[in-house]
Design an enzyme around this catalytic site. Structure first.
Site, PDB file in Angstrom:
ATOM      1  N   THR A   1      -6.158  -7.150  10.678  1.00  0.00           N
ATOM      2  CA  THR A   1      -6.321  -5.896   9.931  1.00  0.00           C
ATOM      3  C   THR A   1      -5.755  -4.683  10.681  1.00  0.00           C
ATOM      4  O   THR A   1      -5.023  -3.871  10.093  1.00  0.00           O
ATOM      5  CB  THR A   1      -7.818  -5.657   9.619  1.00  0.00           C
ATOM      6  OG1 THR A   1      -8.331  -6.800   8.910  1.00  0.00           O
ATOM      7  CG2 THR A   1      -8.009  -4.402   8.790  1.00  0.00           C
TER       8      THR A   1
ATOM      9  N   ARG B   1      -1.925 -14.569   4.348  1.00  0.00           N
ATOM     10  CA  ARG B   1      -2.818 -13.906   5.313  1.00  0.00           C
ATOM     11  C   ARG B   1      -2.252 -14.023   6.733  1.00  0.00           C
ATOM     12  O   ARG B   1      -2.322 -13.085   7.524  1.00  0.00           O
ATOM     13  CB  ARG B   1      -4.217 -14.536   5.270  1.00  0.00           C
ATOM     14  CG  ARG B   1      -5.035 -14.173   4.068  1.00  0.00           C
ATOM     15  CD  ARG B   1      -5.514 -12.740   4.053  1.00  0.00           C
ATOM     16  NE  ARG B   1      -6.526 -12.451   5.034  1.00  0.00           N
ATOM     17  CZ  ARG B   1      -7.234 -11.318   5.061  1.00  0.00           C
ATOM     18  NH1 ARG B   1      -7.022 -10.359   4.148  1.00  0.00           N
ATOM     19  NH2 ARG B   1      -8.121 -11.110   5.980  1.00  0.00           N
TER      20      ARG B   1
ATOM     21  N   PHE C   1     -15.834   5.236   6.313  1.00  0.00           N
ATOM     22  CA  PHE C   1     -14.401   5.488   6.124  1.00  0.00           C
ATOM     23  C   PHE C   1     -13.932   5.271   4.692  1.00  0.00           C
ATOM     24  O   PHE C   1     -12.762   5.501   4.384  1.00  0.00           O
ATOM     25  CB  PHE C   1     -13.571   4.628   7.094  1.00  0.00           C
ATOM     26  CG  PHE C   1     -13.748   3.134   6.943  1.00  0.00           C
ATOM     27  CD1 PHE C   1     -13.088   2.428   5.950  1.00  0.00           C
ATOM     28  CD2 PHE C   1     -14.606   2.441   7.800  1.00  0.00           C
ATOM     29  CE1 PHE C   1     -13.250   1.052   5.811  1.00  0.00           C
ATOM     30  CE2 PHE C   1     -14.775   1.054   7.657  1.00  0.00           C
ATOM     31  CZ  PHE C   1     -14.097   0.371   6.654  1.00  0.00           C
TER      32      PHE C   1
ATOM     33  N   ARG D   1       1.791  -6.625   9.750  1.00  0.00           N
ATOM     34  CA  ARG D   1       1.044  -5.502  10.329  1.00  0.00           C
ATOM     35  C   ARG D   1       1.407  -5.294  11.794  1.00  0.00           C
ATOM     36  O   ARG D   1       1.485  -4.153  12.276  1.00  0.00           O
ATOM     37  CB  ARG D   1      -0.455  -5.736  10.148  1.00  0.00           C
ATOM     38  CG  ARG D   1      -0.892  -5.552   8.683  1.00  0.00           C
ATOM     39  CD  ARG D   1      -2.289  -6.065   8.462  1.00  0.00           C
ATOM     40  NE  ARG D   1      -2.823  -5.724   7.139  1.00  0.00           N
ATOM     41  CZ  ARG D   1      -3.947  -6.223   6.639  1.00  0.00           C
ATOM     42  NH1 ARG D   1      -4.657  -7.081   7.355  1.00  0.00           N
ATOM     43  NH2 ARG D   1      -4.371  -5.867   5.445  1.00  0.00           N
TER      44      ARG D   1
ATOM     45  N   LYS E   1       0.834  -1.211   0.000  1.00  0.00           N
ATOM     46  CA  LYS E   1       0.000   0.000   0.000  1.00  0.00           C
ATOM     47  C   LYS E   1       0.870   1.264   0.000  1.00  0.00           C
ATOM     48  O   LYS E   1       2.072   1.208   0.319  1.00  0.00           O
ATOM     49  CB  LYS E   1      -0.916  -0.024   1.223  1.00  0.00           C
ATOM     50  CG  LYS E   1      -1.925  -1.174   1.205  1.00  0.00           C
ATOM     51  CD  LYS E   1      -2.898  -1.074   2.384  1.00  0.00           C
ATOM     52  CE  LYS E   1      -3.955  -2.177   2.314  1.00  0.00           C
ATOM     53  NZ  LYS E   1      -4.987  -2.014   3.362  1.00  0.00           N
TER      54      LYS E   1
ATOM     55  N   HIS F   1      -2.146  -5.351   1.392  1.00  0.00           N
ATOM     56  CA  HIS F   1      -3.393  -6.076   1.153  1.00  0.00           C
ATOM     57  C   HIS F   1      -3.014  -7.504   0.802  1.00  0.00           C
ATOM     58  O   HIS F   1      -2.025  -7.734   0.100  1.00  0.00           O
ATOM     59  CB  HIS F   1      -4.167  -5.472  -0.027  1.00  0.00           C
ATOM     60  CG  HIS F   1      -5.245  -6.413  -0.518  1.00  0.00           C
ATOM     61  ND1 HIS F   1      -6.464  -6.509   0.094  1.00  0.00           N
ATOM     62  CD2 HIS F   1      -5.246  -7.345  -1.511  1.00  0.00           C
ATOM     63  CE1 HIS F   1      -7.180  -7.447  -0.514  1.00  0.00           C
ATOM     64  NE2 HIS F   1      -6.460  -7.973  -1.492  1.00  0.00           N
TER      65      HIS F   1
ATOM     66  N   TYR G   1     -12.529  -2.889  -3.288  1.00  0.00           N
ATOM     67  CA  TYR G   1     -13.109  -2.725  -1.962  1.00  0.00           C
ATOM     68  C   TYR G   1     -14.631  -2.623  -2.047  1.00  0.00           C
ATOM     69  O   TYR G   1     -15.252  -1.849  -1.306  1.00  0.00           O
ATOM     70  CB  TYR G   1     -12.513  -1.500  -1.265  1.00  0.00           C
ATOM     71  CG  TYR G   1     -11.109  -1.703  -0.740  1.00  0.00           C
ATOM     72  CD1 TYR G   1     -10.718  -2.909  -0.139  1.00  0.00           C
ATOM     73  CD2 TYR G   1     -10.166  -0.676  -0.803  1.00  0.00           C
ATOM     74  CE1 TYR G   1      -9.428  -3.088   0.355  1.00  0.00           C
ATOM     75  CE2 TYR G   1      -8.874  -0.856  -0.300  1.00  0.00           C
ATOM     76  CZ  TYR G   1      -8.515  -2.062   0.278  1.00  0.00           C
ATOM     77  OH  TYR G   1      -7.242  -2.241   0.787  1.00  0.00           O
TER      78      TYR G   1
ATOM     79  N   ASN H   1      -2.321  -0.045   6.713  1.00  0.00           N
ATOM     80  CA  ASN H   1      -1.793  -1.264   7.321  1.00  0.00           C
ATOM     81  C   ASN H   1      -0.867  -2.052   6.382  1.00  0.00           C
ATOM     82  O   ASN H   1      -0.872  -3.274   6.363  1.00  0.00           O
ATOM     83  CB  ASN H   1      -2.935  -2.121   7.875  1.00  0.00           C
ATOM     84  CG  ASN H   1      -3.985  -2.400   6.830  1.00  0.00           C
ATOM     85  OD1 ASN H   1      -3.803  -2.059   5.659  1.00  0.00           O
ATOM     86  ND2 ASN H   1      -5.067  -3.025   7.220  1.00  0.00           N
TER      87      ASN H   1
ATOM     88  N   GLU I   1      -8.952 -11.220  -7.797  1.00  0.00           N
ATOM     89  CA  GLU I   1      -8.061 -10.067  -7.606  1.00  0.00           C
ATOM     90  C   GLU I   1      -6.842 -10.141  -8.526  1.00  0.00           C
ATOM     91  O   GLU I   1      -6.393  -9.109  -9.043  1.00  0.00           O
ATOM     92  CB  GLU I   1      -7.634  -9.988  -6.130  1.00  0.00           C
ATOM     93  CG  GLU I   1      -8.820  -9.640  -5.232  1.00  0.00           C
ATOM     94  CD  GLU I   1      -8.486  -9.627  -3.746  1.00  0.00           C
ATOM     95  OE1 GLU I   1      -7.339  -9.954  -3.369  1.00  0.00           O
ATOM     96  OE2 GLU I   1      -9.381  -9.266  -2.956  1.00  0.00           O
TER      97      GLU I   1
END
Ligand code: IDP
Ligand code: MG
Length: 153
Positions: A91, A85, A57, A102, A9, A115, A49, A112, A126
């Site tokens: 998260t 993951r 948010f 994270r 990110k 993704h 998303y 964070n 994705e």
């Protein structure tokens, strides 16, 4: 063998953590079979998303995801979706376990660091969204004998 999507990110780019985060996945033994920098758009973020577009948010999330380009990676390995993951962690960085990406690199619920696809279905969808087929490479047997026992493949 599975493939999964990771996005580094904008918070990772801004904080100059790209090398450290890529290093974590490489050291684990996940193979990088696709990697590119790209600027996200309103359109791709509304798809990516889709489960969050109605959340209050979302505008802040969208702006933070467009602040700089991101780095998209396709990682490959046995059970790669769940492994990535697990390495990524919960998260919210304030609640993520130490030792996870994270947990080790952020204080934010939103900014964070990475993704990661959360299911086999999401990974396929994705990867199709972020990569053209020719941007993902077949590494064949390269290094697999170092990474796994023969009966794991
Ligand atoms: P995940 O990234 O751990 O799969 P998701 O629930 O799919 O979590 O949410 C996607 C992203 O949206 C998160 O990584 C985070 O950046 C942001 N996000 C999720 N929930 C919140 C929230 O309650 N406040 C702010 N940002 C959030
Ligand atoms: Mg998610």
């Amino acid at each position: 063998m599975e493939r999964t999507l990771v996005l580094l990110k904008p918070s990772t780019i801004e904080r100059a953590l790209v090398g450290e985060i890529v290093n974590r996945f490489e050291k684990k033994g996940l193979r990088i079979v696709g990697m590119k920098m790209m600027q996200l758009t309103d359109e791709i973020l509304a798809q990516h998303y889709a489960h969050l577009v109605k959340k209050p948010f979302f505008p802040i999330l969208k702006a933070s995801m467009m602040k700089t380009p991101v780095i998209a990676m396709c990682l490959e390995g046995v059970d790669a979706i769940a492994v990535v993951r697990y390495i990524t962690g919960y998260t919210n960085g304030r609640k993520a376990d130490p030792g996870t990406i994270r947990g080790d690199y952020c204080m934010s619920n939103q900014q964070n660091i990475v993704h990661a696809s959360d299911s086999p279905e999401a990974a396929v969808e994705e990867l199709n969204r972020f990569f053209r087929p020719e941007e993902i490479f077949d590494m064949g047997d390269l290094n697999l004998d170092r990474l796994y026992a023969v009966d794991e493949l």
